[in-house]
Design an enzyme around this catalytic site. Structure first.
Site, short mmCIF file in Angstrom:
data_model
loop_
_atom_site.label_atom_id
_atom_site.label_comp_id
_atom_site.label_asym_id
_atom_site.label_seq_id
_atom_site.Cartn_x
_atom_site.Cartn_y
_atom_site.Cartn_z
N LYS A 167 -76.24 29.11 -11.67
CA LYS A 167 -76.55 28.38 -10.42
C LYS A 167 -75.59 28.56 -9.09
O LYS A 167 -75.77 28.86 -8.16
CB LYS A 167 -76.91 26.90 -10.79
CG LYS A 167 -75.48 26.12 -11.16
CD LYS A 167 -74.67 25.70 -10.06
CE LYS A 167 -73.63 24.76 -10.90
NZ LYS A 167 -72.52 24.55 -9.75
N VAL A 255 -61.24 27.99 -6.18
CA VAL A 255 -62.23 29.07 -6.76
C VAL A 255 -63.77 29.02 -6.59
O VAL A 255 -64.06 27.74 -6.50
CB VAL A 255 -61.88 29.06 -8.36
CG1 VAL A 255 -62.82 30.05 -9.17
CG2 VAL A 255 -60.34 29.45 -8.57
#
Length: 300
Positions: A167, A255
């Site tokens: 996703k 990140v």
């Protein structure tokens, strides 16, 4: 009252520490500043003390997870809730592949589902899925959660992992789509085909379709593909504006798992013969391919 140690001081690690502190004694191991956690009675501790807890929640970035596990000695019968999402690029390994080299698969559960850290920190309601080979462990972790988090259990570990990783890649594509003002029709088509692509990839590894149609799949996909609270969506917006990956990641300061995951999925798809057109083009764009060329490729 259970004792829980949270490893990882990123936004998700801090949000999980906050939510678990509602019913449990919680400490956190982090190199980040966690002074905002003091009000919730969360202590920052050293690794040795944290490893004495009954339950571990590990929110380490996927591509740093193996090295982190190499550097510690996990207690033999530790109970772990893995909160990392993504695929390790160095070995094209799923998170469960990594953990199973260090502990029994019956000792690890995997947290999935639509959940922005900022909303969890506000105690806003959400529903998550705890995937595990050991459903009793999944239920144990579910019982530790506060009243504003509803949990479900699932045996489909690989499905939850793939959904949680994939996703993020589709969310980058969604950010590109919105950043280019391609319209609602294009966005709906992208998300629908993205869900199909996720399921096709998961099916190869034995995942269940119901996982991709539920919270771990469609739920998390729709959330991360439609909000600037999603780091991966913001990566897509930045790419649509012509920014370099280095500029985008510097601005994020955290990140964005979808960047590395797009590389891993593309390589796995090539190796296994799995058709992954959206992931392939996202990876190509992060490597410098012209976005309009990628759009032409997908439309053809």
């Amino acid at each position: 009252m259970a004792r829980v140690s949270v490893f990882g001081g990123g936004s998700w690690g801090r949000a999980l520490a906050f939510s678990l502190s509602q019913k449990n004694e919680v400490c956190i191991v982090s190199r980040r500043d966690v002074r905002d956690m003091v009000a919730a009675n969360i202590r920052q501790v050293e690794l040795a003390e944290a490893l004495m807890s009954e339950y571990f929640v590990i929110a380490i970035a996927t591509n740093a997870l193996r090295d982190w596990l190499e550097g510690i000695a996990l207690p033999k019968e530790c109970k772990i809730l893995a909160a990392s999402k993504g695929i390790e690029t160095a070995h094209n390994a799923f998170v469960s592949d990594i953990y199973e080299q260090y502990t029994s698969q019956n000792n690890v559960a995997y947290l999935c589902g639509p959940s922005f850290a900022s909303e969890v920190l506000q105690s806003l309601p959400c529903a998550l899925v705890i995937h595990a080979h050991n459903l009793l462990l999944a239920k144990e972790f579910g019982a530790l959660m506060p009243s504003f988090i509803k949990t479900y259990e699932s045996l489909d570990v690989i499905g939850g992992e793939i959904a949680g990783a994939y996703k993020n890649v589709i969310a980058i594509a969604a950010g590109i789509c919105d950043g280019l003002n391609l319209g609602a029709n294009a966005k709906a088509s992208l998300l629908a085909r993205g869900l199909v692509e996720m399921n096709r990839f998961g099916e190869y590894f034995g995942a269940k379709m119901e996982t991709f149609l539920g919270l771990s799949g469609a739920g998390d996909l729709f959330l991360t593909s439609n909000s600037t609270m999603s780091r991966n969506y913001r990566v897509g917006l930045g790419l649509a504006k012509g920014k370099t990956m280095q500029e985008i990641l510097c601005e994020l300061g955290e990140v964005a798992e979808g960047v590395k995951t797009s590389e891993a999925i593309t390589k796995i798809g090539q190796e296994k013969g799995i058709y992954v057109p959206i992931a392939h083009e996202v990876y190509a764009i992060t490597e410098g391919k012209n976005i309009k060329e990628s759009l032409d490729t997908l439309m053809k």
